[in-house]
Design a protein around this motif. Structure first.
Motif, short mmCIF file in Angstrom:
data_model
loop_
_atom_site.label_atom_id
_atom_site.label_comp_id
_atom_site.label_asym_id
_atom_site.label_seq_id
_atom_site.Cartn_x
_atom_site.Cartn_y
_atom_site.Cartn_z
N VAL A 204 29.16 99.91 62.76
CA VAL A 204 28.71 99.18 61.46
C VAL A 204 27.62 99.59 60.69
CG1 VAL A 204 27.65 96.54 60.89
CG2 VAL A 204 29.23 97.11 62.84
N ALA A 205 26.76 100.41 61.08
CA ALA A 205 25.53 101.17 60.45
C ALA A 205 26.52 102.20 59.30
CB ALA A 205 24.74 101.89 61.30
N GLN A 206 27.62 102.78 59.83
CA GLN A 206 28.32 103.79 58.99
C GLN A 206 28.84 102.98 57.75
OE1 GLN A 206 30.22 105.55 62.19
NE2 GLN A 206 29.91 107.55 61.62
N HIS A 207 29.41 101.85 58.28
CA HIS A 207 29.98 100.73 57.36
C HIS A 207 29.12 100.39 56.11
CE1 HIS A 207 32.04 97.20 55.53
NE2 HIS A 207 31.14 96.67 55.92
N THR A 208 28.14 100.06 56.68
CA THR A 208 27.06 99.55 55.67
C THR A 208 26.56 100.68 54.69
OG1 THR A 208 25.01 99.74 57.14
CG2 THR A 208 26.09 97.53 57.14
N LEU A 209 26.25 101.79 55.11
CA LEU A 209 25.77 103.21 54.16
C LEU A 209 27.11 103.27 53.38
CD1 LEU A 209 24.23 105.25 57.14
CD2 LEU A 209 23.09 104.00 55.27
N LEU A 210 28.30 103.46 53.95
CA LEU A 210 29.50 103.35 52.99
C LEU A 210 29.61 102.22 51.77
CD1 LEU A 210 31.87 105.18 52.22
CD2 LEU A 210 33.32 103.99 54.00
N VAL A 211 29.29 101.05 52.18
CA VAL A 211 29.34 100.15 51.06
C VAL A 211 28.44 100.14 50.22
CG1 VAL A 211 28.79 97.51 50.89
CG2 VAL A 211 30.37 98.39 52.67
N GLU A 212 27.26 100.72 50.58
CA GLU A 212 26.16 100.91 49.49
C GLU A 212 26.37 101.95 48.75
OE1 GLU A 212 22.33 102.26 47.98
OE2 GLU A 212 23.44 103.58 49.66
N THR A 213 26.90 103.05 49.27
CA THR A 213 27.32 104.27 48.42
C THR A 213 28.15 104.05 47.62
OG1 THR A 213 26.45 105.84 50.31
CG2 THR A 213 28.18 106.76 48.79
N VAL A 214 29.34 103.18 47.77
CA VAL A 214 30.26 102.84 46.88
C VAL A 214 29.72 102.14 45.86
CG1 VAL A 214 32.40 101.55 46.58
CG2 VAL A 214 32.25 103.47 48.52
N MET A 215 28.96 101.13 46.21
CA MET A 215 28.20 100.20 45.22
C MET A 215 27.33 101.05 44.22
SD MET A 215 25.96 96.83 45.74
CE MET A 215 24.28 97.64 46.36
N ARG A 216 26.85 101.98 44.78
CA ARG A 216 25.66 102.94 43.60
C ARG A 216 26.57 103.65 42.84
NH1 ARG A 216 23.07 106.86 45.88
NH2 ARG A 216 23.71 106.45 48.19
N ALA A 217 27.85 104.09 43.30
CA ALA A 217 28.64 104.93 42.49
C ALA A 217 29.36 104.02 41.31
CB ALA A 217 29.80 105.58 43.54
N ARG A 218 29.59 103.09 41.48
CA ARG A 218 30.31 101.99 40.59
C ARG A 218 29.45 101.54 39.62
NH1 ARG A 218 35.20 98.61 42.88
NH2 ARG A 218 36.55 100.38 43.88
N LYS A 219 27.99 101.45 40.19
CA LYS A 219 26.97 100.86 39.42
C LYS A 219 25.80 101.66 39.46
CE LYS A 219 28.74 96.48 38.52
NZ LYS A 219 29.05 96.32 37.21
N PRO A 220 25.40 102.90 39.01
CA PRO A 220 24.51 103.48 39.13
C PRO A 220 23.08 103.21 39.13
CG PRO A 220 26.05 104.86 38.15
CD PRO A 220 26.40 103.52 38.07
N ASN A 221 23.04 102.39 38.12
CA ASN A 221 21.48 101.71 37.89
C ASN A 221 21.52 100.44 38.86
OD1 ASN A 221 21.06 103.73 35.90
ND2 ASN A 221 22.16 102.70 34.42
N ILE A 222 22.01 100.09 39.52
CA ILE A 222 21.94 98.90 40.55
C ILE A 222 20.65 98.93 41.06
CG2 ILE A 222 22.79 99.52 42.45
CD1 ILE A 222 24.47 96.81 42.49
N ASN A 223 19.80 97.59 40.97
CA ASN A 223 18.34 97.66 41.57
C ASN A 223 18.51 97.66 43.21
OD1 ASN A 223 18.72 94.86 42.67
ND2 ASN A 223 18.30 93.82 40.67
N ALA A 224 17.18 97.80 43.69
CA ALA A 224 16.93 98.28 44.82
C ALA A 224 17.21 96.84 45.55
CB ALA A 224 15.55 98.73 45.17
N ARG A 225 17.03 95.52 45.06
CA ARG A 225 17.05 94.52 45.97
C ARG A 225 18.67 94.47 46.36
NH1 ARG A 225 14.31 89.31 45.66
NH2 ARG A 225 15.90 87.41 46.24
N LEU A 226 19.41 94.59 45.38
CA LEU A 226 20.84 94.29 45.55
C LEU A 226 21.53 95.54 46.63
CD1 LEU A 226 22.34 93.34 42.21
CD2 LEU A 226 22.34 92.09 44.13
N ARG A 227 20.73 96.84 46.53
CA ARG A 227 21.21 97.89 47.44
C ARG A 227 20.60 97.55 48.87
NH1 ARG A 227 18.30 103.00 45.49
NH2 ARG A 227 19.56 103.90 47.20
N LEU A 228 19.49 96.64 49.07
CA LEU A 228 19.19 96.39 50.31
C LEU A 228 20.18 95.20 50.98
CD1 LEU A 228 17.01 96.47 52.60
CD2 LEU A 228 15.51 94.80 51.44
N ALA A 229 20.48 94.45 49.96
CA ALA A 229 21.39 93.29 50.33
C ALA A 229 22.97 93.83 50.78
CB ALA A 229 21.80 92.35 49.23
N ALA A 230 23.33 94.88 50.25
CA ALA A 230 24.64 95.60 50.80
C ALA A 230 24.17 96.36 52.24
CB ALA A 230 24.89 96.70 49.65
#
Length: 127
Positions: free
Chosen positions: A60-86
């Motif tokens: 599950v840890a690998q999954h959450t890191l992958l979700v956050e990585t994909v989110m950042r790739a799609r939206k590079p300027n996404i804020n830290a709060r949403l990254r933490l939520a991911a």
């Protein structure tokens, strides 16, 4: 302090975490949520009950890191709060494991209510 019991009348509704904290599953306190417990637990929980190919589990840890990585790739300027939520979207699984959706459906609302309370405490703890 009032003692809450499980629906079946059982008194012990908490789990001792690696940090030494006792996390109450019925009434989780944000003060009992530790990021090291979350990271440790999620790294040891297999996604999809381990039903993946390869020599090692996909945690599950690998999954959450992958979700956050994909989110950042799609939206590079996404804020830290949403990254933490991911990163924390599956955080309750550090205590209750990664139940597959069909099993959650079998259990009904009881599982979801525990998961929701845990996630609420986690969100309060980390803002």
């Amino acid at each position: 302090m009032t003692t809450k019991t499980a629906p079946n009348g059982q008194d012990r509704v908490w789990q001792r975490m690696l940090s030494g904290r006792r996390l109450n599953l019925i009434d989780p306190s944000p003060l009992d949520v530790e990021i090291t417990d979350i990271a440790h637990g999620l790294a040891r929980v297999a996604r999809w009950n381990g039903q993946t190919s390869g020599a090692h589990i996909f945690s599950v840890a690998q999954h959450t890191l992958l979700v956050e990585t994909v989110m950042r790739a799609r939206k590079p300027n996404i804020n830290a709060r949403l990254r933490l939520a991911a990163l924390l979207h599956d955080a309750p699984e550090y205590v209750i494991g990664d139940m597959i959706s069909p099993f959650k459906a079998v259990l009904g609302g009881s599982y979801k209510s525990v998961e929701k309370r845990l996630l609420g405490a986690i969100h309060i703890r980390f803002g």
